[in-house]
Design an enzyme around this catalytic site. Structure first.
Site, PDB file in Angstrom:
ATOM      1  N   CYS A   1       0.873  -1.315  -0.069  1.00 53.62           N
ATOM      2  CA  CYS A   1       0.203   0.089   0.059  1.00 53.62           C
ATOM      3  C   CYS A   1       0.760   1.183  -0.189  1.00 53.62           C
ATOM      4  O   CYS A   1       2.013   1.095   0.271  1.00 53.62           O
ATOM      5  CB  CYS A   1      -0.713   0.047   1.174  1.00 53.62           C
TER       6      CYS A   1
ATOM      7  N   HIS B   1       5.294  -6.394   8.238  1.00 51.08           N
ATOM      8  CA  HIS B   1       5.372  -7.794   8.668  1.00 51.08           C
ATOM      9  C   HIS B   1       5.438  -8.718   7.604  1.00 51.08           C
ATOM     10  O   HIS B   1       4.653  -9.189   7.133  1.00 51.08           O
ATOM     11  CB  HIS B   1       3.789  -8.036   9.449  1.00 51.08           C
TER      12      HIS B   1
ATOM     13  N   CYS C   1       2.572   6.316   8.698  1.00 49.04           N
ATOM     14  CA  CYS C   1       1.840   6.591   7.645  1.00 49.04           C
ATOM     15  C   CYS C   1       0.916   7.680   7.813  1.00 49.04           C
ATOM     16  O   CYS C   1       0.372   7.723   9.005  1.00 49.04           O
ATOM     17  CB  CYS C   1       1.043   5.168   7.274  1.00 49.04           C
TER      18      CYS C   1
ATOM     19  N   HIS D   1      -1.900  -5.028  18.680  1.00 44.45           N
ATOM     20  CA  HIS D   1      -1.007  -4.555  17.326  1.00 44.45           C
ATOM     21  C   HIS D   1      -0.480  -3.300  17.627  1.00 44.45           C
ATOM     22  O   HIS D   1      -1.055  -2.461  18.307  1.00 44.45           O
ATOM     23  CB  HIS D   1      -2.172  -4.397  16.411  1.00 44.45           C
TER      24      HIS D   1
ATOM     25  N   GLU E   1       0.088  -0.711  15.879  1.00 49.79           N
ATOM     26  CA  GLU E   1      -0.606   0.721  15.534  1.00 49.79           C
ATOM     27  C   GLU E   1      -1.362   1.002  16.753  1.00 49.79           C
ATOM     28  O   GLU E   1      -1.775   2.178  17.027  1.00 49.79           O
ATOM     29  CB  GLU E   1      -1.368   0.380  14.278  1.00 49.79           C
TER      30      GLU E   1
ATOM     31  N   THR F   1      -6.723   1.359  11.325  1.00 50.19           N
ATOM     32  CA  THR F   1      -6.804   1.669   9.885  1.00 50.19           C
ATOM     33  C   THR F   1      -7.054   0.233   9.153  1.00 50.19           C
ATOM     34  O   THR F   1      -7.747   0.250   8.242  1.00 50.19           O
ATOM     35  CB  THR F   1      -5.583   2.210   9.598  1.00 50.19           C
TER      36      THR F   1
ATOM     37  N   SER G   1       0.999 -10.570  10.176  1.00 44.30           N
ATOM     38  CA  SER G   1       0.230  -9.239   9.342  1.00 44.30           C
ATOM     39  C   SER G   1      -0.967  -8.886   9.719  1.00 44.30           C
ATOM     40  O   SER G   1      -1.885  -9.960   9.026  1.00 44.30           O
ATOM     41  CB  SER G   1       0.582  -9.232   7.817  1.00 44.30           C
TER      42      SER G   1
ATOM     43  N   ASN H   1      -3.437  -6.996   8.444  1.00 47.99           N
ATOM     44  CA  ASN H   1      -4.486  -6.707   7.269  1.00 47.99           C
ATOM     45  C   ASN H   1      -4.166  -8.153   6.460  1.00 47.99           C
ATOM     46  O   ASN H   1      -5.564  -8.619   5.849  1.00 47.99           O
ATOM     47  CB  ASN H   1      -3.821  -5.483   6.524  1.00 47.99           C
TER      48      ASN H   1
ATOM     49  N   SER I   1       1.853  -5.347   3.155  1.00 49.48           N
ATOM     50  CA  SER I   1       3.253  -5.535   3.347  1.00 49.48           C
ATOM     51  C   SER I   1       4.035  -6.698   2.572  1.00 49.48           C
ATOM     52  O   SER I   1       4.926  -7.268   2.887  1.00 49.48           O
ATOM     53  CB  SER I   1       3.275  -5.534   4.839  1.00 49.48           C
TER      54      SER I   1
HETATM   55  S1  SF4 Z   1      -2.775   0.188   5.045  1.00 46.27           S
HETATM   56 FE1  SF4 Z   1      -1.969   1.162   6.905  1.00 46.27          FE
HETATM   57  S2  SF4 Z   1       0.022   1.870   6.263  1.00 46.27           S
HETATM   58 FE2  SF4 Z   1      -0.963   1.275   4.366  1.00 46.27          FE
HETATM   59  S3  SF4 Z   1      -1.866   3.241   3.376  1.00 46.27           S
HETATM   60 FE3  SF4 Z   1      -3.541   2.113   4.695  1.00 46.27          FE
HETATM   61  S4  SF4 Z   1      -2.988   3.187   6.863  1.00 46.27           S
HETATM   62 FE4  SF4 Z   1      -1.301   3.654   5.447  1.00 46.27          FE
END
Ligand code: SF4
Length: 296
Positions: A12, A41, A95, A123, A125, A160, A216, A218, A259
């Site tokens: 991303c 990650h 970010c 986490h 974050e 996020t 990770s 996400n 990632s």
């Molecule tokens: S997934 Fe996380 S690091 Fe990637 S753009 Fe979105 S907020 Fe930023």
């Protein structure tokens, strides 16, 4: 077999930016540069970064007069203060979508809201977000209903990488009990787009391959979402794919977390091609057919 890649797969914006900042910080340097925790990650990519002199440090207080990169997840307010006090050169690759959650929380606290963060309390974050709150700031996991919260003036904010449905569900649960609710939809668009694209592909696949670090957040979220629609495997490298996995499968979907480097996606795709008996391999992600819903 028909093999298709979900749109929005791979790095991303925030991860790509952090990697570029780290690589340019390490370029031409004789001394090592440090990241607070893994830059991303993804163990294989972290190893490549280590070879370029980008090392991981988990103890902020041990760094003095060093070059320190803050990764895209951000760090806690206290860690940042320690790094500054110890005269480190800080390269802040947090970010911008994560940094703004810190601002939102600080402002909400100043305006006397109690804050609830939707996310995974372990986490990094979320640990960073929590540090900008106060003693009444809480973290609730997806599906969890908070108890004992301020019924007059509450602020809700999300990690996020959470799912919008979980934020919606939480709002529906707590709103009837409240007078005033301030909501920040801080779910990153890159995350939402990736989730939607992966779910669409999973609905039209017999097997989904989700590529990304096992830690990770996400990527785990993508795997859990895809598994609602078809058999799903979460892998870090192509070595985890076996021929048996593909027996009786016609439509294969591939997606990857934020990632996951493009080079890894290419390797996984080529492995599936080989299992399918194909000899023409690809060298870039642009050569992999993207899934388009109208093609079904
Ligand atoms: S997934 Fe996380 S690091 Fe990637 S753009 Fe979105 S907020 Fe930023």
């Amino acid at each position: 077999m028909t093999i298709r890649l979900a749109a929005s797969s791979g790095f991303c914006f925030g991860v790509r930016r952090a990697i570029q900042m780290a690589l340019s910080a390490a370029e031409g340097k004789n001394n090592d540069v440090y990241t607070i925790g893994e830059l991303i990650h993804n163990p294989q990519f972290v190893q490549e970064l280590t070879e370029k002199g980008i090392k991981i440090c988990n103890d902020v207080s041990s760094l003095r007069d060093s070059t320190v990169i803050i990764r895209s997840h951000g760090i806690t307010r206290q860690e940042l203060e320690t790094l500054i006090a110890n005269r480190n050169r800080i390269i802040d690759a947090t970010c911008p979508y994560v940094s703004r959650t810190h601002e939102f929380i600080k402002n909400a606290i100043d305006e006397n809201y109690d804050v609830i963060i939707l996310g995974d309390k372990n986490h990094p974050e979320v640990i960073g977000m929590l540090s900008y709150g106060n003693s009444s700031t809480k973290v609730v996991a997806p599906g969890e209903i908070p108890k004992d919260f301020n019924k007059k003036r509450l602020c809700l904010i999300s990690q996020t990488t959470q799912k919008i449905e979980d934020l919606n569900n939480l709002v529906c649960e707590i709103l009837p009990q409240l007078i005033e609710l301030k909501i920040f939809n801080t779910i990153c668009l890159a995350t939402t787009q990736r989730q939607i694209a992966s779910a669409k592909l999973a609905k039209h696949s017999d097997l989904m391959i989700v590529i990304g670090g096992k830690q990770s957040s996400n990527t785990k979220m993508l795997a859990s979402m895809c598994s609602k629609y078809c058999q799903t495997v979460h892998i870090e490298t192509e070595d985890e794919l076996t021929e048996e996995l593909f027996l009786g499968k016609q439509y294969i979907g591939i997606t990857a977390g934020a990632s996951t480097p493009e080079s890894r996606i290419v390797k996984v795709y080529n492995k599936v091609l080989k299992i399918n008996g194909e000899e023409d391999l690809v060298t870039s992600i642009q050569s992999i057919p993207l899934f388009k819903e109208e093609s079904c």
